[in-house]
Design a protein around this motif. Structure first.
Motif, PDB file in Angstrom:
ATOM      1  N   LEU A   9     -27.165   8.630  33.405  1.00 29.11           N
ATOM      2  CA  LEU A   9     -26.604   8.456  34.739  1.00 29.11           C
ATOM      3  C   LEU A   9     -27.579   9.142  35.686  1.00 29.11           C
ATOM      4  CD1 LEU A   9     -22.783   9.244  34.481  1.00 29.11           C
ATOM      5  CD2 LEU A   9     -23.863   7.040  34.864  1.00 29.11           C
ATOM      6  N   MET A  10     -27.989   8.448  36.738  1.00 32.24           N
ATOM      7  CA  MET A  10     -29.002   9.005  37.635  1.00 32.24           C
ATOM      8  C   MET A  10     -28.585   8.829  39.093  1.00 32.24           C
ATOM      9  SD  MET A  10     -32.519   7.694  35.837  1.00 32.24           S
ATOM     10  CE  MET A  10     -32.076   5.981  35.779  1.00 32.24           C
ATOM     11  N   GLN A  11     -28.968   9.826  39.891  1.00 30.83           N
ATOM     12  CA  GLN A  11     -28.776   9.707  41.328  1.00 30.83           C
ATOM     13  C   GLN A  11     -29.735  10.664  42.034  1.00 30.83           C
ATOM     14  OE1 GLN A  11     -25.411   9.643  44.824  1.00 30.83           O
ATOM     15  NE2 GLN A  11     -24.719   9.961  42.763  1.00 30.83           N
ATOM     16  N   THR A  12     -30.220  10.233  43.186  1.00 36.17           N
ATOM     17  CA  THR A  12     -31.029  11.099  44.039  1.00 36.17           C
ATOM     18  C   THR A  12     -30.220  11.401  45.289  1.00 36.17           C
ATOM     19  OG1 THR A  12     -33.110  10.224  43.202  1.00 36.17           O
ATOM     20  CG2 THR A  12     -33.178  11.301  45.357  1.00 36.17           C
ATOM     21  N   PHE A  13     -30.130  12.674  45.604  1.00 39.68           N
ATOM     22  CA  PHE A  13     -29.383  13.151  46.764  1.00 39.68           C
ATOM     23  C   PHE A  13     -30.383  13.639  47.806  1.00 39.68           C
ATOM     24  CE2 PHE A  13     -26.884  13.721  42.969  1.00 39.68           C
ATOM     25  CZ  PHE A  13     -25.619  13.281  43.330  1.00 39.68           C
ATOM     26  N   GLU A  14     -30.122  13.338  49.068  1.00 36.25           N
ATOM     27  CA  GLU A  14     -31.015  13.770  50.140  1.00 36.25           C
ATOM     28  C   GLU A  14     -30.251  14.660  51.120  1.00 36.25           C
ATOM     29  OE1 GLU A  14     -33.777  11.703  53.523  1.00 36.25           O
ATOM     30  OE2 GLU A  14     -33.688  10.775  51.538  1.00 36.25           O
ATOM     31  N   SER A  16     -30.666  17.744  54.540  1.00 30.99           N
ATOM     32  CA  SER A  16     -31.382  17.959  55.795  1.00 30.99           C
ATOM     33  C   SER A  16     -32.672  18.744  55.606  1.00 30.99           C
ATOM     34  CB  SER A  16     -30.488  18.670  56.808  1.00 30.99           C
ATOM     35  OG  SER A  16     -30.046  19.915  56.286  1.00 30.99           O
ATOM     36  N   ASP A  17     -32.692  19.632  54.615  1.00 29.45           N
ATOM     37  CA  ASP A  17     -33.879  20.449  54.384  1.00 29.45           C
ATOM     38  C   ASP A  17     -33.829  21.062  52.983  1.00 29.45           C
ATOM     39  OD1 ASP A  17     -32.063  22.612  54.580  1.00 29.45           O
ATOM     40  OD2 ASP A  17     -32.604  23.005  56.664  1.00 29.45           O
ATOM     41  N   PHE A  18     -34.834  21.843  52.668  1.00 29.81           N
ATOM     42  CA  PHE A  18     -34.936  22.468  51.339  1.00 29.81           C
ATOM     43  C   PHE A  18     -33.786  23.424  51.069  1.00 29.81           C
ATOM     44  CE2 PHE A  18     -36.394  26.006  48.659  1.00 29.81           C
ATOM     45  CZ  PHE A  18     -36.651  25.318  47.493  1.00 29.81           C
ATOM     46  N   VAL A  19     -33.398  24.204  52.063  1.00 23.77           N
ATOM     47  CA  VAL A  19     -32.317  25.185  51.865  1.00 23.77           C
ATOM     48  C   VAL A  19     -31.014  24.475  51.505  1.00 23.77           C
ATOM     49  CG1 VAL A  19     -30.930  26.972  52.981  1.00 23.77           C
ATOM     50  CG2 VAL A  19     -33.408  26.939  53.302  1.00 23.77           C
ATOM     51  N   ALA A  20     -30.701  23.386  52.185  1.00 27.03           N
ATOM     52  CA  ALA A  20     -29.485  22.627  51.873  1.00 27.03           C
ATOM     53  C   ALA A  20     -29.565  22.034  50.467  1.00 27.03           C
ATOM     54  CB  ALA A  20     -29.271  21.536  52.909  1.00 27.03           C
ATOM     55  N   ALA A  21     -30.725  21.514  50.088  1.00 29.48           N
ATOM     56  CA  ALA A  21     -30.903  20.951  48.749  1.00 29.48           C
ATOM     57  C   ALA A  21     -30.742  22.034  47.682  1.00 29.48           C
ATOM     58  CB  ALA A  21     -32.278  20.291  48.627  1.00 29.48           C
ATOM     59  N   PHE A  22     -31.318  23.194  47.923  1.00 29.17           N
ATOM     60  CA  PHE A  22     -31.225  24.280  46.953  1.00 29.17           C
ATOM     61  C   PHE A  22     -29.797  24.809  46.860  1.00 29.17           C
ATOM     62  CE2 PHE A  22     -31.859  28.406  45.038  1.00 29.17           C
ATOM     63  CZ  PHE A  22     -32.812  28.139  44.078  1.00 29.17           C
ATOM     64  N   HIS A  38     -25.375  20.555  30.973  1.00 34.55           N
ATOM     65  CA  HIS A  38     -26.422  20.856  31.940  1.00 34.55           C
ATOM     66  C   HIS A  38     -27.303  19.638  32.230  1.00 34.55           C
ATOM     67  CE1 HIS A  38     -25.150  24.522  29.835  1.00 34.55           C
ATOM     68  NE2 HIS A  38     -25.082  24.977  31.084  1.00 34.55           N
ATOM     69  N   PRO A  39     -27.561  19.395  33.516  1.00 31.41           N
ATOM     70  CA  PRO A  39     -28.330  18.213  33.898  1.00 31.41           C
ATOM     71  C   PRO A  39     -29.833  18.400  33.723  1.00 31.41           C
ATOM     72  CG  PRO A  39     -27.759  19.443  35.855  1.00 31.41           C
ATOM     73  CD  PRO A  39     -27.095  20.142  34.696  1.00 31.41           C
ATOM     74  N   ASN A  40     -30.520  17.284  33.609  1.00 30.14           N
ATOM     75  CA  ASN A  40     -31.969  17.257  33.836  1.00 30.14           C
ATOM     76  C   ASN A  40     -32.096  16.968  35.321  1.00 30.14           C
ATOM     77  OD1 ASN A  40     -32.659  17.504  31.098  1.00 30.14           O
ATOM     78  ND2 ASN A  40     -32.407  15.313  30.799  1.00 30.14           N
ATOM     79  N   TRP A  41     -32.891  17.768  36.021  1.00 28.90           N
ATOM     80  CA  TRP A  41     -33.006  17.533  37.455  1.00 28.90           C
ATOM     81  C   TRP A  41     -34.330  17.991  37.996  1.00 28.90           C
ATOM     82  CZ3 TRP A  41     -28.616  21.141  39.656  1.00 28.90           C
ATOM     83  CH2 TRP A  41     -28.846  22.450  39.272  1.00 28.90           C
ATOM     84  N   SER A  42     -34.618  17.514  39.203  1.00 30.31           N
ATOM     85  CA  SER A  42     -35.827  17.943  39.890  1.00 30.31           C
ATOM     86  C   SER A  42     -35.517  18.037  41.375  1.00 30.31           C
ATOM     87  CB  SER A  42     -36.986  16.974  39.644  1.00 30.31           C
ATOM     88  OG  SER A  42     -36.693  15.707  40.200  1.00 30.31           O
ATOM     89  N   ASN A  43     -36.315  18.832  42.056  1.00 28.34           N
ATOM     90  CA  ASN A  43     -36.141  19.032  43.492  1.00 28.34           C
ATOM     91  C   ASN A  43     -37.508  18.967  44.151  1.00 28.34           C
ATOM     92  OD1 ASN A  43     -36.244  21.851  45.453  1.00 28.34           O
ATOM     93  ND2 ASN A  43     -35.039  20.100  46.111  1.00 28.34           N
ATOM     94  N   VAL A  44     -37.617  18.138  45.186  1.00 30.81           N
ATOM     95  CA  VAL A  44     -38.804  18.094  46.029  1.00 30.81           C
ATOM     96  C   VAL A  44     -38.307  18.155  47.465  1.00 30.81           C
ATOM     97  CG1 VAL A  44     -40.828  16.794  46.759  1.00 30.81           C
ATOM     98  CG2 VAL A  44     -40.117  16.747  44.359  1.00 30.81           C
ATOM     99  N   TYR A  45     -38.617  19.237  48.131  1.00 32.27           N
ATOM    100  CA  TYR A  45     -38.204  19.522  49.491  1.00 32.27           C
ATOM    101  C   TYR A  45     -36.710  19.262  49.699  1.00 32.27           C
ATOM    102  CZ  TYR A  45     -37.844  19.721  54.549  1.00 32.27           C
ATOM    103  OH  TYR A  45     -37.441  20.019  55.811  1.00 32.27           O
ATOM    104  N   ASN A  46     -36.323  18.142  50.321  1.00 32.78           N
ATOM    105  CA  ASN A  46     -34.912  17.934  50.641  1.00 32.78           C
ATOM    106  C   ASN A  46     -34.221  16.952  49.681  1.00 32.78           C
ATOM    107  OD1 ASN A  46     -36.191  15.589  51.555  1.00 32.78           O
ATOM    108  ND2 ASN A  46     -34.786  15.317  53.253  1.00 32.78           N
ATOM    109  N   GLN A  47     -34.868  16.618  48.588  1.00 32.05           N
ATOM    110  CA  GLN A  47     -34.289  15.684  47.626  1.00 32.05           C
ATOM    111  C   GLN A  47     -34.044  16.341  46.271  1.00 32.05           C
ATOM    112  OE1 GLN A  47     -36.724  12.182  47.368  1.00 32.05           O
ATOM    113  NE2 GLN A  47     -35.864  11.342  49.250  1.00 32.05           N
TER     114      GLN A  47
END
Length: 77
Positions: A9-14, A16-22, A38-47
């Motif tokens: 199951l996959m989804q990308t969330f966007e 407003s900024d890095f702090v909100a994403a974190f 526990h998920p497999n995940w990645s974070n790039v800036y606001n995603q």
């Protein structure tokens, strides 16, 4: 919207900024730990991209993945 593809199951969330994403990732981490799933995940800036699969069930999508996806969705409401 969660998409089931390649036994995940996959989804990308966007956000407003890095702090909100974190902040979102922190909330997800607490829910995932409580569910011991526990998920497999990645974070790039606001995603944040999340992939859910059950490794102990042969890397397939199970009810545990769907329950965690639903719990993650609730964090956004």
């Amino acid at each position: 919207m969660w998409k089931e593809e390649d036994n995940k199951l996959m989804q990308t969330f966007e956000f407003s900024d890095f702090v909100a994403a974190f902040g979102f990732m922190t909330k997800v981490a607490l829910v995932a730990e409580k569910m011991n799933h526990h998920p497999n995940w990645s974070n790039v800036y606001n995603q944040v991209t999340i992939e859910l699969t059950s490794h102990d069930k042969g890397n397939t999508v199970t009810d545990r993945d769907r329950k965690l996806a639903a719990a993650i969705d609730k964090l956004l409401k």
